[in-house]
Write a protein that holds these residues in place. Structure first.
Motif, PDB file in Angstrom:
ATOM      1  N   LEU A 156       0.816  -1.212   0.000  1.00 15.71           N
ATOM      2  CA  LEU A 156       0.000   0.000   0.000  1.00 15.71           C
ATOM      3  C   LEU A 156       0.847   1.258   0.000  1.00 15.71           C
ATOM      4  O   LEU A 156       0.457   2.279  -0.540  1.00 15.71           O
ATOM      5  N   SER A 158       3.452   3.750   2.581  1.00 12.95           N
ATOM      6  CA  SER A 158       3.136   4.733   3.617  1.00 12.95           C
ATOM      7  C   SER A 158       3.158   6.133   3.034  1.00 12.95           C
ATOM      8  O   SER A 158       2.851   7.090   3.718  1.00 12.95           O
ATOM      9  N   ALA A 160       1.178   7.422   0.916  1.00 12.52           N
ATOM     10  CA  ALA A 160      -0.163   7.992   0.838  1.00 12.52           C
ATOM     11  C   ALA A 160      -0.531   8.694   2.129  1.00 12.52           C
ATOM     12  O   ALA A 160      -1.128   9.764   2.122  1.00 12.52           O
ATOM     13  N   VAL A 161      -0.133   8.076   3.259  1.00 14.64           N
ATOM     14  CA  VAL A 161      -0.458   8.667   4.550  1.00 14.64           C
ATOM     15  C   VAL A 161       0.205  10.028   4.676  1.00 14.64           C
ATOM     16  O   VAL A 161      -0.407  11.013   5.056  1.00 14.64           O
ATOM     17  N   ARG A 162       1.485  10.075   4.318  1.00 15.39           N
ATOM     18  CA  ARG A 162       2.234  11.313   4.504  1.00 15.39           C
ATOM     19  C   ARG A 162       1.721  12.411   3.577  1.00 15.39           C
ATOM     20  O   ARG A 162       1.587  13.547   3.977  1.00 15.39           O
ATOM     21  N   ARG A 164      -1.189  12.770   2.497  1.00 14.85           N
ATOM     22  CA  ARG A 164      -2.460  13.272   2.974  1.00 14.85           C
ATOM     23  C   ARG A 164      -2.260  14.259   4.122  1.00 14.85           C
ATOM     24  O   ARG A 164      -2.947  15.248   4.241  1.00 14.85           O
ATOM     25  N   ARG A 165      -1.286  13.951   4.979  1.00 21.62           N
ATOM     26  CA  ARG A 165      -1.022  14.864   6.094  1.00 21.62           C
ATOM     27  C   ARG A 165      -0.565  16.221   5.592  1.00 21.62           C
ATOM     28  O   ARG A 165      -0.908  17.253   6.160  1.00 21.62           O
ATOM     29  N   LYS A 168      -3.794  17.998   3.728  1.00 17.17           N
ATOM     30  CA  LYS A 168      -4.739  18.362   4.795  1.00 17.17           C
ATOM     31  C   LYS A 168      -5.846  19.280   4.277  1.00 17.17           C
ATOM     32  O   LYS A 168      -6.158  20.304   4.854  1.00 17.17           O
ATOM     33  N   SER A 171     -12.580  17.378   2.267  1.00 16.19           N
ATOM     34  CA  SER A 171     -13.310  16.148   2.608  1.00 16.19           C
ATOM     35  C   SER A 171     -13.083  15.567   3.997  1.00 16.19           C
ATOM     36  O   SER A 171     -13.804  14.680   4.416  1.00 16.19           O
ATOM     37  N   GLU A 173     -12.559  13.376   6.916  1.00 18.78           N
ATOM     38  CA  GLU A 173     -12.248  11.980   7.208  1.00 18.78           C
ATOM     39  C   GLU A 173     -12.345  11.131   5.957  1.00 18.78           C
ATOM     40  O   GLU A 173     -13.307  11.210   5.214  1.00 18.78           O
ATOM     41  N   ALA A 174     -11.363  10.267   5.777  1.00 17.14           N
ATOM     42  CA  ALA A 174     -11.396   9.354   4.642  1.00 17.14           C
ATOM     43  C   ALA A 174     -11.980   8.017   5.041  1.00 17.14           C
ATOM     44  O   ALA A 174     -12.409   7.248   4.215  1.00 17.14           O
ATOM     45  N   GLN A 175     -11.984   7.767   6.349  1.00 21.18           N
ATOM     46  CA  GLN A 175     -12.481   6.443   6.730  1.00 21.18           C
ATOM     47  C   GLN A 175     -13.994   6.398   6.684  1.00 21.18           C
ATOM     48  O   GLN A 175     -14.666   7.425   6.710  1.00 21.18           O
TER      49      GLN A 175
END
Lengths: 176, 139
Positions: A156, A158, A160-162, A164-165, A168, A171, A173-175
């Protein structure tokens, strides 16, 4: 019955919920069998984290299973039946359930149940078997878990996580 | 989920209890059911709930993905270091009783140590999995 429903239903969201129910049922079954440690694990992992991860996956993909008609392969069916029959035949050689003469009950179990408290000095037998007698097993399990995390990160990423941070933005919350 | 006041308040009350219960299961594993695996998952579940209610960014402010990656490796490392330590103190690999002068104390020390390693690994791995799934947008 829950398991049959899991196999039959095509809506993956319902399947996820049913999997959680199945885990909870299994956990209660373990409590009834006096295996509280296993029940705790089943409840926490199966009914807790697994569901969250599955929901996260569903949020990324889609909650409808693709229906595909595959051609019936008679040979494959025959092979499956023969293998299954061989496995069932193999269980006939195993000791009966709860048989006091079974090798596991005449050799190792009495040693663990009667002497582990004196040998290790802690009351919970499960922990002393898990952590001391079979320490290398548990080390392997820990490494497997770590390897799972590394594998997921490799697939996956990591990044993507960074990303997104940093952004910021929209939208929230993505969950799901 | 900012508009659900009840959820926010209840979560705020529950999360310390969940984390404390995780620690209890971690360090009481020798006397009652429990141990590193269960404790790690319960501890991670606390953070997962937090990020479900308050948003992923807040949870990642508490434990960032990078910290989680490092701690996942540190947990396994702690386990292996205890094994190697007992190896160099004259026992077999993971033979804890050589760690301390008293046999039982050594065993207990070793077990608590490796359970802590397992707990750290499981908690941070679960968090890592959650982050990497929840942090992605739908492609």
């Amino acid at each position: 019955m829950v398991a049959i429903a899991i196999v039959k239903i095509r809506d993956l969201f319902a399947v996820t919920m049913l999997t959680g129910i199945y885990s909870l049922l299994a956990a209660s079954l373990f409590v009834v069998l006096d295996a509280v440690d296993v029940a705790l694990t089943e409840a926490a992992v199966g009914a807790g984290i697994m569901i969250i991860l599955m929901l996260g996956t569903l949020a990324l993909t889609t909650s409808k299973e693709k229906v595909h008609r595959k051609p019936q392969n008679a040979l494959a069916l025959v092979v499956v039946f023969i293998t299954g029959a061989a496995l069932i035949y193999g269980t006939l050689d195993m000791p009966h359930f709860g048989d006091p003469e079974a090798p596991a009950h005449t050799h190792l179990s009495p040693h663990f149940t009667q002497e582990s408290v004196d040998e290790i000095g802690i009351p919970n037998m499960v922990t002393s078997v898990l952590a001391s007698y079979r320490g290398i097993d548990t080390l392997g399990e820990a490494v497997v878990i770590y390897a799972a995390a590394v594998g997921v990160l490799l697939v996956l990423g990591s990044g993507a996580v960074r990303r997104r941070r940093k952004e910021k933005t929209d939208s929230g919350e993505a969950q799901s | 989920m900012n508009q659900y006041v009840v959820l926010r308040v209840v979560t705020k009350l529950m999360i310390p209890v969940i984390l404390l219960y995780g620690l209890y299961i971690q360090f009481h594993g020798e006397y009652s059911p429990g141990g590193g695996f269960q404790a790690g998952i319960i501890f991670a579940a606390g953070f997962v709930i937090y990020s479900l209610i308050y948003g992923l960014d807040k949870a990642q402010d508490a434990i960032s993905p990078e910290v989680a990656h490092v701690f996942a490796a540190l947990g396994v490392l702690l386990y292996i270091v205890i094994g190697i330590a007992s190896f160099f103190l004259g026992g077999n690999f993971l033979e804890y009783k050589v760690l301390l002068p008293d046999d039982h104390a050594g065993e207990t020390f070793g077990i608590i140590g490796i359970e802590l390693g397992v707990g750290i690994t499981v908690a941070t791995v679960a968090l890592t999995l959650f982050y990497s799934f929840a942090g992605r947008e739908r492609d």
